[in-house]
Write a protein that holds these residues in place. Structure first.
Motif, PDB file in Angstrom:
ATOM      1  N   ARG A  36       0.808  -1.224   0.000  1.00 50.19           N
ATOM      2  CA  ARG A  36       0.000   0.000   0.000  1.00 50.19           C
ATOM      3  C   ARG A  36       0.838   1.271   0.000  1.00 50.19           C
ATOM      4  O   ARG A  36       0.288   2.376   0.018  1.00 50.19           O
ATOM      5  N   VAL A  37       2.157   1.111   0.034  1.00 49.50           N
ATOM      6  CA  VAL A  37       3.053   2.271  -0.023  1.00 49.50           C
ATOM      7  C   VAL A  37       4.080   2.051  -1.120  1.00 49.50           C
ATOM      8  O   VAL A  37       4.282   0.917  -1.590  1.00 49.50           O
ATOM      9  N   LEU A  38       4.717   3.111  -1.541  1.00 46.28           N
ATOM     10  CA  LEU A  38       5.746   3.004  -2.569  1.00 46.28           C
ATOM     11  C   LEU A  38       6.938   2.196  -2.058  1.00 46.28           C
ATOM     12  O   LEU A  38       7.224   2.196  -0.849  1.00 46.28           O
ATOM     13  N   PRO A  39       7.647   1.503  -2.962  1.00 50.80           N
ATOM     14  CA  PRO A  39       8.774   0.646  -2.546  1.00 50.80           C
ATOM     15  C   PRO A  39       9.804   1.329  -1.654  1.00 50.80           C
ATOM     16  O   PRO A  39      10.329   0.713  -0.732  1.00 50.80           O
ATOM     17  N   LYS A  40      10.070   2.616  -1.891  1.00 51.35           N
ATOM     18  CA  LYS A  40      11.133   3.271  -1.115  1.00 51.35           C
ATOM     19  C   LYS A  40      10.745   3.512   0.347  1.00 51.35           C
ATOM     20  O   LYS A  40      11.599   3.834   1.171  1.00 51.35           O
ATOM     21  N   TYR A  41       9.443   3.366   0.660  1.00 53.70           N
ATOM     22  CA  TYR A  41       9.002   3.531   2.051  1.00 53.70           C
ATOM     23  C   TYR A  41       8.760   2.200   2.752  1.00 53.70           C
ATOM     24  O   TYR A  41       8.399   2.176   3.937  1.00 53.70           O
ATOM     25  N   ARG A  42       8.936   1.110   2.034  1.00 59.72           N
ATOM     26  CA  ARG A  42       8.641  -0.197   2.621  1.00 59.72           C
ATOM     27  C   ARG A  42       9.660  -0.615   3.678  1.00 59.72           C
ATOM     28  O   ARG A  42       9.336  -1.387   4.569  1.00 59.72           O
ATOM     29  N   VAL A 177       2.952  15.918   6.650  1.00 64.95           N
ATOM     30  CA  VAL A 177       3.967  14.986   7.144  1.00 64.95           C
ATOM     31  C   VAL A 177       4.741  15.594   8.309  1.00 64.95           C
ATOM     32  O   VAL A 177       4.984  14.927   9.326  1.00 64.95           O
ATOM     33  N   ALA A 178       5.120  16.864   8.185  1.00 67.41           N
ATOM     34  CA  ALA A 178       5.877  17.510   9.253  1.00 67.41           C
ATOM     35  C   ALA A 178       5.079  17.519  10.559  1.00 67.41           C
ATOM     36  O   ALA A 178       5.623  17.254  11.635  1.00 67.41           O
ATOM     37  N   ALA A 179       3.769  17.811  10.467  1.00 59.92           N
ATOM     38  CA  ALA A 179       2.925  17.832  11.665  1.00 59.92           C
ATOM     39  C   ALA A 179       2.818  16.440  12.268  1.00 59.92           C
ATOM     40  O   ALA A 179       2.838  16.280  13.500  1.00 59.92           O
ATOM     41  N   THR A 180       2.701  15.414  11.430  1.00 59.06           N
ATOM     42  CA  THR A 180       2.604  14.041  11.927  1.00 59.06           C
ATOM     43  C   THR A 180       3.907  13.603  12.579  1.00 59.06           C
ATOM     44  O   THR A 180       3.898  12.926  13.615  1.00 59.06           O
ATOM     45  N   ILE A 181       5.032  13.991  11.980  1.00 61.36           N
ATOM     46  CA  ILE A 181       6.334  13.693  12.593  1.00 61.36           C
ATOM     47  C   ILE A 181       6.449  14.393  13.933  1.00 61.36           C
ATOM     48  O   ILE A 181       6.976  13.837  14.910  1.00 61.36           O
ATOM     49  N   LYS A 239       2.004   6.252   3.844  1.00 58.43           N
ATOM     50  CA  LYS A 239       0.845   6.383   2.957  1.00 58.43           C
ATOM     51  C   LYS A 239       0.703   7.816   2.456  1.00 58.43           C
ATOM     52  O   LYS A 239       0.427   8.058   1.269  1.00 58.43           O
ATOM     53  N   MET A 240       0.893   8.784   3.358  1.00 56.96           N
ATOM     54  CA  MET A 240       0.784  10.190   2.970  1.00 56.96           C
ATOM     55  C   MET A 240       1.829  10.551   1.930  1.00 56.96           C
ATOM     56  O   MET A 240       1.535  11.220   0.931  1.00 56.96           O
ATOM     57  N   LYS A 241       3.043  10.102   2.149  1.00 60.42           N
ATOM     58  CA  LYS A 241       4.119  10.428   1.213  1.00 60.42           C
ATOM     59  C   LYS A 241       3.920   9.708  -0.121  1.00 60.42           C
ATOM     60  O   LYS A 241       4.200  10.269  -1.186  1.00 60.42           O
ATOM     61  N   SER A 242       3.434   8.476  -0.066  1.00 57.12           N
ATOM     62  CA  SER A 242       3.170   7.734  -1.300  1.00 57.12           C
ATOM     63  C   SER A 242       2.068   8.416  -2.113  1.00 57.12           C
ATOM     64  O   SER A 242       2.170   8.537  -3.346  1.00 57.12           O
ATOM     65  N   GLU A 249      -4.818   6.087  -3.957  1.00 57.91           N
ATOM     66  CA  GLU A 249      -5.306   5.888  -2.600  1.00 57.91           C
ATOM     67  C   GLU A 249      -6.014   4.537  -2.424  1.00 57.91           C
ATOM     68  O   GLU A 249      -6.221   4.092  -1.311  1.00 57.91           O
ATOM     69  N   ASP A 250      -6.454   3.916  -3.547  1.00 52.89           N
ATOM     70  CA  ASP A 250      -7.188   2.656  -3.413  1.00 52.89           C
ATOM     71  C   ASP A 250      -6.289   1.441  -3.293  1.00 52.89           C
ATOM     72  O   ASP A 250      -6.774   0.308  -3.231  1.00 52.89           O
TER      73      ASP A 250
END
Length: 251
Positions: A36-42, A177-181, A239-242, A249-250
């Motif tokens: 559900r996320v791009l490979p670089k975030y796995r 993303v910054a707020a979530t971090i 997920k947000m970055k992807s 999103e699906d």
């Protein structure tokens, strides 16, 4: 031997059960969410799965140790066959550095920036755990204070790196993303704050079976928040970055 009441023994037993199943469930969820996320975030999700798997294994050992050291509601805390608190420190020595690496991995920073952060955060987190252990197993208040102060030094350095050094990289992150971090860092501080409070129970006048029960509850709840909730937040960031980079999103 500690003579617990039936309610105290059952509370601790159930808390350990809660910790174990939470870690196992989170491990499964983060593993099946890889696509559900791009490979670089796995890699960040793999690290999250590793953290909760390691913690789940140690909760299984803690659960068994508590059961095996119990004779009715009496729990052996010294000698052969006693309840082994050391499993927690082995767990933390492995998982706390990985938690910090997760944060760096999910941001997908430039290689040089990532390496710089990791080479500072990992040794500092290992030192924080290692320095806390002698105080945990000591019955002397002075020894507890000494090792508690020493373990606080690397903790403060970790906060500096997370809030100052890592903060420099957040301006280039996608919206939200910054707020979530920021919330993720606060979650770490809040959950890590439980550990020294539990550590210092004897100095606060909380002793005997109450201290034993509250310490196990505090450590377990903090572990679930610092590992499961932390890992799910890492997944949210991935997920947000992807999505910001064009992933549907699906997925």
């Amino acid at each position: 031997m500690l003579e617990l009441t039936a309610n105290q023994w059952n509370t601790i037993y159930n808390v350990f059960s809660f910790g174990l199943i939470s870690m196992l469930a989170c491990t499964v969820y983060t593993l099946v969410s890889q696509s559900r996320v791009l490979p670089k975030y796995r890699n960040a999700l793999v690290l999250s799965s590793m953290v909760t798997f390691i913690a789940g294994y140690h909760y299984w050992r803690i659960f068994n140790s508590f059961s095996e050291s119990s004779d009715g509601y009496m729990v052996a805390t010294t000698g052969a066959g006693s309840f082994n608190e050391g499993y927690r420190y082995v767990d933390w020595l492995l998982t706390v550095p990985l938690l910090l690496v997760e944060v760096v991995a999910v941001l997908a920073l430039a290689k040089a920036a990532s390496s710089s952060l990791i080479t500072r955060l990992v040794p500092a987190s290992a030192a924080m755990i290692a320095l806390g252990y002698p105080g945990e197993i000591s019955a002397d208040d002075g020894t507890k204070i000494l090792w508690g102060v020493l373990s606080t030094i690397p903790f403060l350095y970790i906060l500096y790196v997370l809030f100052v050094e890592l903060g420099k990289s957040l301006d280039r992150q996608p919206a939200g993303v910054a707020a979530t971090i920021g919330r993720l860092r606060l979650l770490l501080i809040a959950t890590w704050g439980v550990y020294p409070i539990s550590y210092l129970f004897p100095l606060l006048g909380i002793t005997g079976t109450d201290a034993f029960m509250y310490r196990q509850i505090g450590y377990t709840v903090a572990d679930v928040l610092a590992k499961c909730v932390f890992g799910l937040t890492i997944y949210k960031i991935a997920k947000m970055k992807s999505a910001a980079e064009g992933m549907s999103e699906d997925k």
